[in-house]
Design an enzyme around this catalytic site. Structure first.
Site, mmCIF file in Angstrom:
data_model
loop_
_atom_site.group_PDB
_atom_site.id
_atom_site.type_symbol
_atom_site.label_atom_id
_atom_site.label_comp_id
_atom_site.label_asym_id
_atom_site.label_seq_id
_atom_site.Cartn_x
_atom_site.Cartn_y
_atom_site.Cartn_z
ATOM 1 N N GLN A 88 0.847 -1.196 0.000
ATOM 2 C CA GLN A 88 0.000 0.000 0.000
ATOM 3 C C GLN A 88 0.877 1.239 0.000
ATOM 4 O OE1 GLN A 88 -3.535 -0.460 2.882
ATOM 5 N NE2 GLN A 88 -2.069 -1.972 3.603
ATOM 6 N N ASN A 89 2.174 1.028 0.174
ATOM 7 C CA ASN A 89 3.078 2.166 0.316
ATOM 8 C C ASN A 89 3.369 2.815 -1.023
ATOM 9 O OD1 ASN A 89 3.078 1.599 2.962
ATOM 10 N ND2 ASN A 89 5.110 0.670 3.014
ATOM 11 N N HIS A 108 -1.529 1.749 -4.159
ATOM 12 C CA HIS A 108 -2.006 3.129 -3.983
ATOM 13 C C HIS A 108 -1.133 4.147 -4.707
ATOM 14 C CE1 HIS A 108 -4.085 1.622 -0.069
ATOM 15 N NE2 HIS A 108 -4.777 1.336 -1.153
ATOM 16 N N CYS A 116 -0.502 12.244 -16.339
ATOM 17 C CA CYS A 116 -1.363 13.257 -16.927
ATOM 18 C C CYS A 116 -2.798 13.028 -16.472
ATOM 19 C CB CYS A 116 -1.269 13.182 -18.450
ATOM 20 S SG CYS A 116 -2.411 14.311 -19.269
ATOM 21 N N CYS A 119 -4.707 12.234 -20.320
ATOM 22 C CA CYS A 119 -4.443 11.026 -21.131
ATOM 23 C C CYS A 119 -3.795 9.912 -20.319
ATOM 24 C CB CYS A 119 -3.596 11.352 -22.354
ATOM 25 S SG CYS A 119 -1.856 11.679 -21.983
HETATM 26 P P1 NAD Z 1 -1.263 2.986 8.948
HETATM 27 O O1 NAD Z 1 -0.381 4.168 9.219
HETATM 28 O O2 NAD Z 1 -2.725 3.195 8.989
HETATM 29 O O3 NAD Z 1 -0.912 1.860 10.012
HETATM 30 C C1 NAD Z 1 0.424 1.538 10.311
HETATM 31 C C2 NAD Z 1 0.462 0.161 10.932
HETATM 32 O O4 NAD Z 1 1.812 -0.253 11.005
HETATM 33 C C3 NAD Z 1 -0.101 0.089 12.353
HETATM 34 O O5 NAD Z 1 -0.971 -1.026 12.435
HETATM 35 C C4 NAD Z 1 1.124 -0.144 13.237
HETATM 36 O O6 NAD Z 1 0.896 -1.033 14.337
HETATM 37 C C5 NAD Z 1 2.086 -0.790 12.280
HETATM 38 N N1 NAD Z 1 3.493 -0.472 12.557
HETATM 39 C C6 NAD Z 1 4.059 0.695 12.917
HETATM 40 N N2 NAD Z 1 5.375 0.572 13.028
HETATM 41 C C7 NAD Z 1 5.661 -0.717 12.730
HETATM 42 C C8 NAD Z 1 6.853 -1.476 12.674
HETATM 43 N N3 NAD Z 1 8.046 -0.943 12.941
HETATM 44 N N4 NAD Z 1 6.787 -2.786 12.330
HETATM 45 C C9 NAD Z 1 5.599 -3.367 12.050
HETATM 46 N N5 NAD Z 1 4.423 -2.695 12.091
HETATM 47 C C10 NAD Z 1 4.462 -1.397 12.426
HETATM 48 O O7 NAD Z 1 -0.783 2.386 7.577
HETATM 49 P P2 NAD Z 1 -1.588 1.720 6.369
HETATM 50 O O8 NAD Z 1 -2.544 0.722 6.896
HETATM 51 O O9 NAD Z 1 -0.558 1.308 5.397
HETATM 52 O O10 NAD Z 1 -2.469 2.877 5.725
HETATM 53 C C11 NAD Z 1 -1.850 4.077 5.390
HETATM 54 C C12 NAD Z 1 -2.102 4.528 3.941
HETATM 55 O O11 NAD Z 1 -1.362 5.735 3.788
HETATM 56 C C13 NAD Z 1 -1.556 3.543 2.935
HETATM 57 O O12 NAD Z 1 -2.573 3.238 2.065
HETATM 58 C C14 NAD Z 1 -0.425 4.292 2.211
HETATM 59 O O13 NAD Z 1 -0.738 4.496 0.851
HETATM 60 C C15 NAD Z 1 -0.330 5.650 2.843
HETATM 61 N N6 NAD Z 1 0.992 5.877 3.493
HETATM 62 C C16 NAD Z 1 2.133 5.417 2.912
HETATM 63 C C17 NAD Z 1 3.357 5.613 3.508
HETATM 64 C C18 NAD Z 1 4.583 5.075 2.826
HETATM 65 O O14 NAD Z 1 4.577 4.928 1.602
HETATM 66 N N7 NAD Z 1 5.655 4.729 3.560
HETATM 67 C C19 NAD Z 1 3.444 6.299 4.723
HETATM 68 C C20 NAD Z 1 2.263 6.784 5.304
HETATM 69 C C21 NAD Z 1 1.039 6.565 4.672
#
Ligand code: NAD
Length: 235
Positions: A88-89, A108, A116, A119
């Site tokens: 999801q990152n 995501h 764009c 297009c």
């Molecule tokens: P979230 O922030 O909602 O939840 C983070 C989860 O990670 C928590 O359950 C927590 O217990 C766990 N966590 C924290 N530190 C940890 C560690 N060291 N080891 C293992 N687990 C750990 O994250 P989400 O559910 O991914 O939702 C966030 C949305 O926001 C995603 O869809 C993403 O697109 C975006 N996002 C991305 C990034 C990134 O790309 N690094 C950062 C922030 C948000």
């Protein structure tokens, strides 16, 4: 042949120094989610949205992948046809750890790309600011936007995730609160499941998981990859 799906969230990158999302009161780097990552934010808040993703790109430029990213890339490359990696990152920690473009799906979107609005042409922007990179699309003149799925927008890669979920045997979930994707439901679709988070989440019923590890991902990952390897070798 056993099929394994690994799904990560912001928690896996926390130990690389990249902030998670809901760990800080529903704010992301002190921004309200509605302002910078909700459908329509480009129409009402274009500058703030662009600045926010410019800052996220600048922020990850010098960040390094951690042990969890590295072991996942290693095991994916050892069993390329058995393991499916979804994240999801939007960061590039897996890429910096050596994963190839066709070995990972960013559900995501991806910070190092813009596209764009008209297009849909994709551009590799690297760590640059959007305005320094290009004004408009060179193909059609349309406006550019971060290649990020905002809340309320269609996430085309969910279709691929759903397909793979319905045919996989083991799901490994690392570092997600499950407020976006319902991992409790996913665990019910497969034979075996592993959950690794720092702590329990209100949005996850961990009783549906075969194995639950509440620990930092860098500490849990060796046990997780051993489990995956054993599972693939014995199924
Ligand atoms: P979230 O922030 O909602 O939840 C983070 C989860 O990670 C928590 O359950 C927590 O217990 C766990 N966590 C924290 N530190 C940890 C560690 N060291 N080891 C293992 N687990 C750990 O994250 P989400 O559910 O991914 O939702 C966030 C949305 O926001 C995603 O869809 C993403 O697109 C975006 N996002 C991305 C990034 C990134 O790309 N690094 C950062 C922030 C948000």
């Amino acid at each position: 042949m056993a099929k394994v799906l690994i799904l990560s969230g912001a928690g896996i990158s926390a130990e690389s120094g990249i902030s998670t999302f809901r760990d800080s009161d529903g704010l992301w780097e002190n921004h309200k989610i509605e302002d910078v990552c909700t459908v329509g934010c480009l129409d009402v808040n274009e500058e703030a949205t662009k600045n926010f993703y410019d800052a996220r790109r600048a922020d990850i430029k010098d960040k390094k992948p951690n042990y969890a990213h590295k072991l996942i890339v290693q095991i994916k490359q050892k069993y390329p046809n058995d393991i499916y990696v979804f994240t999801q990152n939007i960061d590039d920690m897996f890429e910096k750890a050596g994963i190839k473009k066709n070995e990972i799906i960013h559900l995501h979107g991806y910070l190092l790309e813009i596209r764009c609005r008209k297009c849909e042409k994709l551009y590799e922007i690297g760590y640059q600011k959007q305005d320094d990179f290009l004004d408009d699309c060179i193909s059609c003149g349309g406006k550019l936007r971060p290649h990020i799925v905002f809340f309320g927008e269609n996430a085309p890669m969910y279709e691929v995730l759903n397909y793979e979920l319905n045919t996989c045997d083991l799901i490994v979930v690392i570092g997600t609160s499950s407020n976006v994707l319902d991992v409790t439901y996913f665990a019910q679709l497969v034979d075996k499941s592993i959950l690794n988070n720092l702590e329990p989440s209100d949005a996850i019923d961990d009783t549906y998981f075969t194995k639950v590890i509440y620990a930092p991902a860098t500490q849990a990952i060796a046990e997780i990859t051993e489990y995956i390897e054993y599972f693939i070798e014995n199924n």
